[in-house]
Write a protein that holds these residues in place. Structure first.
Motif, PDB file in Angstrom:
ATOM      1  N   ASP A   1      -5.572  -3.185   3.601  1.00 21.43           N
ATOM      2  CA  ASP A   1      -6.286  -2.072   4.232  1.00 21.43           C
ATOM      3  C   ASP A   1      -5.502  -0.769   4.106  1.00 21.43           C
ATOM      4  O   ASP A   1      -6.076   0.290   3.831  1.00 21.43           O
ATOM      5  CB  ASP A   1      -6.546  -2.381   5.712  1.00 21.43           C
ATOM      6  CG  ASP A   1      -7.623  -3.431   5.901  1.00 21.43           C
ATOM      7  OD1 ASP A   1      -8.483  -3.568   5.000  1.00 21.43           O
ATOM      8  OD2 ASP A   1      -7.612  -4.118   6.936  1.00 21.43           O
ATOM      9  N   PHE A   2      -4.201  -0.847   4.315  1.00 18.35           N
ATOM     10  CA  PHE A   2      -3.348   0.343   4.193  1.00 18.35           C
ATOM     11  C   PHE A   2      -3.443   0.920   2.789  1.00 18.35           C
ATOM     12  O   PHE A   2      -3.573   2.138   2.603  1.00 18.35           O
ATOM     13  CB  PHE A   2      -1.901  -0.025   4.525  1.00 18.35           C
ATOM     14  CG  PHE A   2      -0.904   1.022   4.130  1.00 18.35           C
ATOM     15  CD1 PHE A   2      -0.718   2.157   4.906  1.00 18.35           C
ATOM     16  CD2 PHE A   2      -0.157   0.883   2.954  1.00 18.35           C
ATOM     17  CE1 PHE A   2       0.199   3.136   4.533  1.00 18.35           C
ATOM     18  CE2 PHE A   2       0.750   1.855   2.585  1.00 18.35           C
ATOM     19  CZ  PHE A   2       0.931   2.984   3.368  1.00 18.35           C
ATOM     20  N   ARG A   3      -3.382   0.060   1.780  1.00 19.30           N
ATOM     21  CA  ARG A   3      -3.413   0.534   0.394  1.00 19.30           C
ATOM     22  C   ARG A   3      -4.773   1.132   0.034  1.00 19.30           C
ATOM     23  O   ARG A   3      -4.857   2.095  -0.729  1.00 19.30           O
ATOM     24  CB  ARG A   3      -3.061  -0.610  -0.559  1.00 19.30           C
ATOM     25  CG  ARG A   3      -1.576  -0.960  -0.516  1.00 19.30           C
ATOM     26  CD  ARG A   3      -1.249  -2.195  -1.336  1.00 19.30           C
ATOM     27  NE  ARG A   3       0.185  -2.448  -1.328  1.00 19.30           N
ATOM     28  CZ  ARG A   3       1.030  -2.001  -2.244  1.00 19.30           C
ATOM     29  NH1 ARG A   3       0.579  -1.297  -3.257  1.00 19.30           N
ATOM     30  NH2 ARG A   3       2.317  -2.263  -2.162  1.00 19.30           N
ATOM     31  N   ALA A   4      -5.848   0.574   0.588  1.00 18.21           N
ATOM     32  CA  ALA A   4      -7.176   1.126   0.335  1.00 18.21           C
ATOM     33  C   ALA A   4      -7.292   2.534   0.931  1.00 18.21           C
ATOM     34  O   ALA A   4      -7.796   3.466   0.277  1.00 18.21           O
ATOM     35  CB  ALA A   4      -8.243   0.212   0.915  1.00 18.21           C
ATOM     36  N   LYS A   5      -6.824   2.715   2.156  1.00 17.98           N
ATOM     37  CA  LYS A   5      -6.874   4.037   2.790  1.00 17.98           C
ATOM     38  C   LYS A   5      -6.023   5.033   2.023  1.00 17.98           C
ATOM     39  O   LYS A   5      -6.393   6.194   1.857  1.00 17.98           O
ATOM     40  CB  LYS A   5      -6.400   3.924   4.239  1.00 17.98           C
ATOM     41  CG  LYS A   5      -7.361   3.167   5.140  1.00 17.98           C
ATOM     42  CD  LYS A   5      -6.789   2.992   6.540  1.00 17.98           C
ATOM     43  CE  LYS A   5      -7.730   2.163   7.409  1.00 17.98           C
ATOM     44  NZ  LYS A   5      -7.152   1.917   8.757  1.00 17.98           N
ATOM     45  N   ARG A   6      -4.880   4.585   1.545  1.00 17.69           N
ATOM     46  CA  ARG A   6      -4.015   5.466   0.765  1.00 17.69           C
ATOM     47  C   ARG A   6      -4.693   5.895  -0.524  1.00 17.69           C
ATOM     48  O   ARG A   6      -4.580   7.059  -0.945  1.00 17.69           O
ATOM     49  CB  ARG A   6      -2.687   4.773   0.470  1.00 17.69           C
ATOM     50  CG  ARG A   6      -1.690   5.665  -0.268  1.00 17.69           C
ATOM     51  CD  ARG A   6      -0.364   4.958  -0.494  1.00 17.69           C
ATOM     52  NE  ARG A   6      -0.515   3.815  -1.388  1.00 17.69           N
ATOM     53  CZ  ARG A   6       0.499   3.016  -1.724  1.00 17.69           C
ATOM     54  NH1 ARG A   6       1.706   3.214  -1.223  1.00 17.69           N
ATOM     55  NH2 ARG A   6       0.296   1.999  -2.546  1.00 17.69           N
ATOM     56  N   PHE A   7      -5.402   4.954  -1.169  1.00 15.33           N
ATOM     57  CA  PHE A   7      -6.099   5.310  -2.407  1.00 15.33           C
ATOM     58  C   PHE A   7      -7.106   6.430  -2.166  1.00 15.33           C
ATOM     59  O   PHE A   7      -7.126   7.424  -2.899  1.00 15.33           O
ATOM     60  CB  PHE A   7      -6.824   4.096  -2.991  1.00 15.33           C
ATOM     61  CG  PHE A   7      -7.808   4.458  -4.070  1.00 15.33           C
ATOM     62  CD1 PHE A   7      -7.380   4.727  -5.355  1.00 15.33           C
ATOM     63  CD2 PHE A   7      -9.160   4.581  -3.782  1.00 15.33           C
ATOM     64  CE1 PHE A   7      -8.275   5.111  -6.355  1.00 15.33           C
ATOM     65  CE2 PHE A   7     -10.066   4.946  -4.778  1.00 15.33           C
ATOM     66  CZ  PHE A   7      -9.619   5.214  -6.059  1.00 15.33           C
ATOM     67  N   PHE A   8      -7.954   6.285  -1.151  1.00 14.01           N
ATOM     68  CA  PHE A   8      -8.973   7.309  -0.904  1.00 14.01           C
ATOM     69  C   PHE A   8      -8.332   8.638  -0.512  1.00 14.01           C
ATOM     70  O   PHE A   8      -8.840   9.707  -0.893  1.00 14.01           O
ATOM     71  CB  PHE A   8      -9.937   6.828   0.183  1.00 14.01           C
ATOM     72  CG  PHE A   8     -10.903   5.781  -0.292  1.00 14.01           C
ATOM     73  CD1 PHE A   8     -11.937   6.108  -1.156  1.00 14.01           C
ATOM     74  CD2 PHE A   8     -10.773   4.461   0.117  1.00 14.01           C
ATOM     75  CE1 PHE A   8     -12.829   5.151  -1.607  1.00 14.01           C
ATOM     76  CE2 PHE A   8     -11.666   3.494  -0.330  1.00 14.01           C
ATOM     77  CZ  PHE A   8     -12.693   3.834  -1.199  1.00 14.01           C
ATOM     78  N   ARG A   9      -7.232   8.595   0.206  1.00 17.32           N
ATOM     79  CA  ARG A   9      -6.536   9.824   0.597  1.00 17.32           C
ATOM     80  C   ARG A   9      -5.970  10.538  -0.632  1.00 17.32           C
ATOM     81  O   ARG A   9      -6.127  11.753  -0.796  1.00 17.32           O
ATOM     82  CB  ARG A   9      -5.422   9.491   1.585  1.00 17.32           C
ATOM     83  CG  ARG A   9      -4.697  10.717   2.143  1.00 17.32           C
ATOM     84  CD  ARG A   9      -3.713  10.351   3.236  1.00 17.32           C
ATOM     85  NE  ARG A   9      -2.592   9.553   2.741  1.00 17.32           N
ATOM     86  CZ  ARG A   9      -2.412   8.265   2.982  1.00 17.32           C
ATOM     87  NH1 ARG A   9      -3.291   7.598   3.710  1.00 17.32           N
ATOM     88  NH2 ARG A   9      -1.363   7.613   2.506  1.00 17.32           N
ATOM     89  N   LYS A  10      -5.338   9.793  -1.523  1.00 18.19           N
ATOM     90  CA  LYS A  10      -4.750  10.402  -2.720  1.00 18.19           C
ATOM     91  C   LYS A  10      -5.823  10.836  -3.711  1.00 18.19           C
ATOM     92  O   LYS A  10      -5.652  11.845  -4.415  1.00 18.19           O
ATOM     93  CB  LYS A  10      -3.774   9.420  -3.369  1.00 18.19           C
ATOM     94  CG  LYS A  10      -2.505   9.224  -2.562  1.00 18.19           C
ATOM     95  CD  LYS A  10      -1.426   8.508  -3.378  1.00 18.19           C
ATOM     96  CE  LYS A  10      -0.110   8.480  -2.637  1.00 18.19           C
ATOM     97  NZ  LYS A  10       0.981   7.879  -3.446  1.00 18.19           N
ATOM     98  N   LEU A  11      -6.905  10.084  -3.781  1.00 12.77           N
ATOM     99  CA  LEU A  11      -8.009  10.476  -4.658  1.00 12.77           C
ATOM    100  C   LEU A  11      -8.549  11.836  -4.250  1.00 12.77           C
ATOM    101  O   LEU A  11      -8.804  12.696  -5.094  1.00 12.77           O
ATOM    102  CB  LEU A  11      -9.120   9.424  -4.600  1.00 12.77           C
ATOM    103  CG  LEU A  11     -10.396   9.758  -5.368  1.00 12.77           C
ATOM    104  CD1 LEU A  11     -10.134   9.757  -6.870  1.00 12.77           C
ATOM    105  CD2 LEU A  11     -11.512   8.769  -5.031  1.00 12.77           C
ATOM    106  N   ALA A  12      -8.717  12.056  -2.946  1.00 16.37           N
ATOM    107  CA  ALA A  12      -9.257  13.326  -2.453  1.00 16.37           C
ATOM    108  C   ALA A  12      -8.346  14.499  -2.796  1.00 16.37           C
ATOM    109  O   ALA A  12      -8.814  15.627  -2.984  1.00 16.37           O
ATOM    110  CB  ALA A  12      -9.468  13.246  -0.945  1.00 16.37           C
ATOM    111  N   LYS A  13      -7.044  14.247  -2.892  1.00 13.47           N
ATOM    112  CA  LYS A  13      -6.085  15.317  -3.179  1.00 13.47           C
ATOM    113  C   LYS A  13      -5.854  15.535  -4.676  1.00 13.47           C
ATOM    114  O   LYS A  13      -5.237  16.516  -5.073  1.00 13.47           O
ATOM    115  CB  LYS A  13      -4.748  14.997  -2.506  1.00 13.47           C
ATOM    116  CG  LYS A  13      -4.803  15.026  -0.984  1.00 13.47           C
ATOM    117  CD  LYS A  13      -3.442  14.703  -0.387  1.00 13.47           C
ATOM    118  CE  LYS A  13      -3.482  14.748   1.136  1.00 13.47           C
ATOM    119  NZ  LYS A  13      -2.158  14.420   1.724  1.00 13.47           N
TER     120      LYS A  13
END
Length: 288
Positions: free
Chosen positions: A226-238
């Motif tokens: 779950d942590f890695r999935a949230k990190r992916f979406f956060r970095k994708l947005a940036k």
């Protein structure tokens, strides 16, 4: 030319349906091979014409290494009756730009190496994306993607060479010169983040496996799925946004031009660059 595709699956039903639709449409469903990790009648329901090989799920310690050897051994065996074997995870689809390649057979007929790589795209469900109906083609509902070196993986083999760590084992003396061929118009699309509902279900399974097996599992992303999935979406947005043509030009420059040649392990693989840029897929993907 005879071509098949193979994968291994455990309960990733949404991705499996996408895999079966995609490769079945290109190669014919009877040229698909699904390795079921444990008996699961739903796999036959999703892939009614594929060949299904069931293996036991009673021992998970060090299974990632076992899986690697098993997949390569089966791939090598299929190479005795097929000219090319496509080997991907269930949530990975190789898409060909129809303006450049009429079919997989057309691509392979002009292949310059016994192993091919594809430019990686991490497909994502954006905030405003519509809900995806069951059985729908993912490319009709998802357009946001991140160009990635990590998923610019080796995916097709013509002579039984072993795929390993997103690349190919070519031998310790050949790694410095083995061809790293990533043809234009060939894209390796990772679907893990393209359906948030399916991602939540898959992460629940990954977390459960990691808790059951503990450190012996040796797959770093599973214990913190779950942590890695949230990190992916956060970095994708940036990530920097580029139009499609500019995005893939940057991807080819950074990834195709910089393969990792590991002579100690005898491996050639793509560079680990996760967020080259963000882009939108062109319409032709829905027909790919």
């Amino acid at each position: 030319m005879k071509i098949c595709a193979m994968t291994m699956v455990y309960r990733d039903y949404w991705a499996l349906a996408q895999w079966y639709r995609h490769y079945g449409g290109h190669l014919g469903p009877r040229n698909l091979y699904v390795i079921a990790h444990g008996h699961d009648p739903r796999i036959a329901e999703i892939c009614p014409e594929a060949s299904i090989i069931t293996i036991p799920r009673d021992e998970l310690k060090h299974f990632d290494r076992v899986r690697l050897r098993l997949m390569n051994d089966i791939q090598s065996g299929l190479g005795n009756v097929y000219d090319w074997v496509i080997q991907t995870d269930t949530d990975e689809l190789v898409c060909l730009n129809p303006d450049q390649h009429a079919s997989f057979a057309d691509l392979f007929a002009t292949a310059e190496a016994p192993v091919l790589f594809g430019l990686g795209l991490n497909l994502a469900e954006a905030k405003d994306d519509p809900e995806m109906p069951e059985g729908a083609n993912v490319f009709s509902y998802r357009k946001t993607a991140c160009v990635t070196g990590n998923y610019s993986k080796a995916w097709a083999v013509s002579n039984g060479m072993a795929l390993r760590w997103h690349g190919v084992f070519c031998g310790y003396k050949r790694a410095h010169k083995f061809p790293f061929v990533m043809p234009d118009g060939v894209f390796f699309v990772h679907l893990k983040h393209a359906h948030r509902g399916a991602l939540e279900d898959a992460n629940e399974v990954r977390q459960s496996v990691a808790e059951t097996v503990g450190e012996e599992w040796n797959v770093t992303g599973w214990a913190k799925a779950d942590f890695r999935a949230k990190r992916f979406f956060r970095k994708l947005a940036k990530a920097e946004y580029l139009e499609w043509d500019a995005a893939i030009a940057r991807g080819y420059e950074q990834i195709r031009g910089n393969p990792v040649r590991d002579s100690e392990r005898g491996i050639v693989k793509p560079p680990f660059i996760n967020y080259v840029c963000r882009t939108d897929l062109p319409e032709w993907f829905s027909r790919a």
